[in-house]
Write an enzyme that holds these catalytic residues in place. Sequence first.
Site, PDB file in Angstrom:
ATOM      1  N   PRO A   1      32.461  83.751  86.859  1.00  0.00           N
ATOM      2  CA  PRO A   1      32.618  82.423  87.138  1.00  0.00           C
ATOM      3  C   PRO A   1      32.331  81.539  85.978  1.00  0.00           C
ATOM      4  O   PRO A   1      31.552  81.689  85.297  1.00  0.00           O
ATOM      5  CB  PRO A   1      31.871  81.917  88.194  1.00  0.00           C
ATOM      6  N   GLU A   2      33.384  80.447  85.641  1.00  0.00           N
ATOM      7  CA  GLU A   2      33.205  79.688  84.613  1.00  0.00           C
ATOM      8  C   GLU A   2      32.753  78.254  84.978  1.00  0.00           C
ATOM      9  O   GLU A   2      32.254  78.039  86.261  1.00  0.00           O
ATOM     10  CB  GLU A   2      34.446  79.552  83.801  1.00  0.00           C
TER      11      GLU A   2
ATOM     12  N   HIS B   1      24.461  94.078  98.889  1.00  0.00           N
ATOM     13  CA  HIS B   1      24.294  93.610  97.661  1.00  0.00           C
ATOM     14  C   HIS B   1      23.744  92.324  97.615  1.00  0.00           C
ATOM     15  O   HIS B   1      23.755  91.584  96.811  1.00  0.00           O
ATOM     16  CB  HIS B   1      25.247  93.854  96.542  1.00  0.00           C
TER      17      HIS B   1
ATOM     18  N   ARG C   1      27.417  93.992  91.089  1.00  0.00           N
ATOM     19  CA  ARG C   1      27.078  94.493  89.641  1.00  0.00           C
ATOM     20  C   ARG C   1      25.495  94.299  89.041  1.00  0.00           C
ATOM     21  O   ARG C   1      25.278  94.916  88.094  1.00  0.00           O
ATOM     22  CB  ARG C   1      28.195  94.329  88.787  1.00  0.00           C
TER      23      ARG C   1
ATOM     24  N   ARG D   1      34.043  75.479  60.966  1.00  0.00           N
ATOM     25  CA  ARG D   1      33.969  76.852  61.118  1.00  0.00           C
ATOM     26  C   ARG D   1      35.244  77.704  60.706  1.00  0.00           C
ATOM     27  O   ARG D   1      36.371  77.006  61.193  1.00  0.00           O
ATOM     28  CB  ARG D   1      33.589  77.164  62.588  1.00  0.00           C
TER      29      ARG D   1
END
Length: 308
Positions: A2-3, A93, A119, A163
């Site tokens: 998820p972002e 889980h 996970r 950069r």
Amino acid sequence: MPELPEVETVRRGLERTVVGRLITRAEVGRQRTVRRTSADAVINGLTGATVLAAQRRGKYLLAPLDTGDTLMVHLRMTGQLLLSEPGAGRPPHTHVVMHLAGQEASGHPPAELWFVDPRTFGEVVVFDPEHADVEVPELAGLGLDPLADEWGPTELGTLLRRRTTHLKPLLLDQHVVAGIGNIYADEILHAARLHPDLPGTALRHRDVVRIYDEMQRILNASVRAGGSTLRDAQYVDLMGAGGSYQDDHRVYGRAGERCITCGRGVVRRLVHSGRSTHYCPVCQRPRAPRPGPVRAGRAIRHTAGTSR
């Protein structure tokens, strides 16, 4: 993983349904989920505490408690926060459970807040914000948050144009911009018509303005759509519903397909350091860098196929 839009969607769900409620009891079923401290530290830190607010910094969820501590949740790859009625069958889980008292003023009945993570890369932490630099030091190192901070193209240009790193890894660097991952970096660069391998030093002012504008537009649109739920269906909101912004993806996950923006290019997929990047070679043509030393970076392998 998820972002920012997905985490912001979860935050808004917490704000609507959990803020102001007392955590009467907490359970921890997997030590790895609370590995930063311990099961006892999380249970004792949550039990008897009332949630005062729901905040977000990048991909981190933060909930200040009336005890003075703060609850931090990071979903990482497969983590989910789910709200359910007490006693409901828990999914496999389910590693942390917070029992929430009812809230008569808002009409919320008692509930359970589950942290589910197949996970077990995600984390649940209760920490003292006065010692955040020691207990959760990565929070202090996060860059600007596109939706939570007040900033504009000038600040973004300062971060990017000094950069030599390529644009895609620059947008993924959480020390530069907090919250963006693979999906939205690809979508933002496509909308801005910039090649993912363009060095930051090659950006013109108008490029930075386009990145900023498209970042705001795409992230806000995704939040309104409840985020992106991909084929693996790992991301869902607090009530277990998926988002719909994946239907608006222009390049992510579309390798080998005709570009729906220009209708001429075929979306390509790059693999760099194990990460996928999707772009249209027509919409996002390469550009020669400005004169001067530019670090080339590692070689990139062009492939076709799926995005996962």
